[in-house]
Design a protein around this motif. Sequence first.
Motif, short mmCIF file in Angstrom:
data_model
loop_
_atom_site.label_atom_id
_atom_site.label_comp_id
_atom_site.label_asym_id
_atom_site.label_seq_id
_atom_site.Cartn_x
_atom_site.Cartn_y
_atom_site.Cartn_z
N ASN A 42 -4.72 6.04 1.73
CA ASN A 42 -4.46 4.71 2.24
C ASN A 42 -5.58 3.72 1.88
OD1 ASN A 42 -2.93 2.83 3.69
ND2 ASN A 42 -4.09 3.23 5.56
N ILE A 43 -6.82 4.14 2.07
CA ILE A 43 -7.96 3.26 1.79
C ILE A 43 -8.07 2.98 0.29
CG2 ILE A 43 -10.48 3.07 1.88
CD1 ILE A 43 -10.33 4.63 4.56
N ALA A 44 -7.91 4.01 -0.51
CA ALA A 44 -7.97 3.83 -1.97
C ALA A 44 -6.83 2.95 -2.46
CB ALA A 44 -7.95 5.19 -2.68
N ALA A 45 -5.63 3.15 -1.91
CA ALA A 45 -4.49 2.31 -2.29
C ALA A 45 -4.73 0.86 -1.89
CB ALA A 45 -3.21 2.84 -1.66
N GLY A 46 -5.34 0.65 -0.72
CA GLY A 46 -5.68 -0.71 -0.29
C GLY A 46 -6.71 -1.34 -1.22
N GLY A 47 -7.68 -0.53 -1.67
CA GLY A 47 -8.67 -1.04 -2.62
C GLY A 47 -8.04 -1.40 -3.95
N LEU A 48 -7.14 -0.55 -4.42
CA LEU A 48 -6.44 -0.83 -5.68
C LEU A 48 -5.60 -2.10 -5.56
CD1 LEU A 48 -5.89 0.12 -8.56
CD2 LEU A 48 -4.05 1.55 -7.64
N LEU A 49 -4.93 -2.24 -4.42
CA LEU A 49 -4.15 -3.47 -4.18
C LEU A 49 -5.06 -4.69 -4.18
CD1 LEU A 49 -1.55 -4.97 -3.49
CD2 LEU A 49 -1.99 -4.43 -1.07
N GLY A 50 -6.21 -4.59 -3.53
CA GLY A 50 -7.18 -5.69 -3.52
C GLY A 50 -7.62 -6.06 -4.93
N ILE B 238 0.85 -1.21 0.00
CA ILE B 238 0.00 0.00 0.00
C ILE B 238 0.87 1.25 0.00
CG2 ILE B 238 -1.62 1.34 1.41
CD1 ILE B 238 -2.93 -1.39 2.14
N ALA B 239 1.91 1.24 0.81
CA ALA B 239 2.82 2.39 0.85
C ALA B 239 3.50 2.58 -0.51
CB ALA B 239 3.87 2.19 1.94
N SER B 240 3.84 1.48 -1.17
CA SER B 240 4.47 1.57 -2.49
C SER B 240 3.51 2.14 -3.52
CB SER B 240 4.96 0.18 -2.92
OG SER B 240 5.61 0.25 -4.17
N ILE B 241 2.25 1.74 -3.46
CA ILE B 241 1.24 2.28 -4.38
C ILE B 241 1.09 3.78 -4.14
CG2 ILE B 241 -1.24 2.31 -4.93
CD1 ILE B 241 -1.18 -0.76 -4.39
N GLN B 242 1.04 4.18 -2.88
CA GLN B 242 0.93 5.60 -2.58
C GLN B 242 2.15 6.38 -3.09
OE1 GLN B 242 0.04 4.90 1.69
NE2 GLN B 242 -1.63 6.38 1.34
N ARG B 243 3.30 5.82 -2.92
CA ARG B 243 4.52 6.47 -3.41
C ARG B 243 4.50 6.59 -4.94
NH1 ARG B 243 10.80 4.72 -2.18
NH2 ARG B 243 11.71 6.41 -3.37
N TYR B 244 4.05 5.53 -5.61
CA TYR B 244 3.94 5.57 -7.08
C TYR B 244 3.02 6.70 -7.51
CZ TYR B 244 2.94 4.31 -11.88
OH TYR B 244 2.79 4.35 -13.23
N PHE B 245 1.86 6.83 -6.85
CA PHE B 245 0.91 7.88 -7.21
C PHE B 245 1.51 9.26 -6.97
CE2 PHE B 245 -2.22 4.79 -8.00
CZ PHE B 245 -3.31 5.40 -8.60
N GLU B 246 2.24 9.41 -5.88
CA GLU B 246 2.86 10.71 -5.59
C GLU B 246 3.89 11.08 -6.66
OE1 GLU B 246 4.51 10.62 -1.64
OE2 GLU B 246 2.54 10.28 -0.73
N ALA B 247 4.62 10.08 -7.14
CA ALA B 247 5.69 10.33 -8.12
C ALA B 247 5.18 10.44 -9.55
CB ALA B 247 6.74 9.23 -8.03
N ASN B 248 4.09 9.77 -9.88
CA ASN B 248 3.70 9.65 -11.28
C ASN B 248 2.31 10.16 -11.65
OD1 ASN B 248 6.07 8.10 -12.40
ND2 ASN B 248 5.47 6.77 -10.71
N MET B 249 1.49 10.45 -10.69
CA MET B 249 0.13 10.88 -10.98
C MET B 249 -0.07 12.32 -10.52
SD MET B 249 -1.14 8.35 -12.44
CE MET B 249 -0.93 6.61 -12.65
N GLU B 250 -1.09 12.94 -11.04
CA GLU B 250 -1.37 14.33 -10.68
C GLU B 250 -1.87 14.46 -9.25
OE1 GLU B 250 -3.86 16.23 -13.58
OE2 GLU B 250 -2.63 15.52 -15.24
N GLU B 251 -2.56 13.45 -8.77
CA GLU B 251 -3.10 13.50 -7.41
C GLU B 251 -2.60 12.30 -6.62
OE1 GLU B 251 -7.27 14.16 -6.96
OE2 GLU B 251 -7.38 15.29 -8.83
#
Length: 90
Positions: A31-39, A14-27
């Motif tokens: 934590n909950i959304a990253a957990g859902g995406l991981l699921g 989840i932390a890695s997904i959040q980091r990816y979004f911070e580095a590569n996405m506009e927004e």
Amino acid sequence: MSIELPDEERTLAIASIQRYFEANMEEPIGNIAAGGLLGFFLEEIAPAIYNRAIADAQERMQARIVELDIDLHEQPFQYWRKYETPRRRK
């Protein structure tokens, strides 16, 4: 069979997904959304990766099994060979 991650790995993913979004996405992603995406990834995509990994492991094991005969083969009826003397040619 569902693919589950241990709690520590899930937290790190989840932390890695959040980091990816911070580095590569506009927004950033929460934590909950990253957990859902991981699921979603674990349920939708992970089985394909898992199945490929199992197929790769099966291929490797089959190759090793084939090599067993080469690696471990013993010639039968070799007792008398040790008593044979080389014959000289005339």
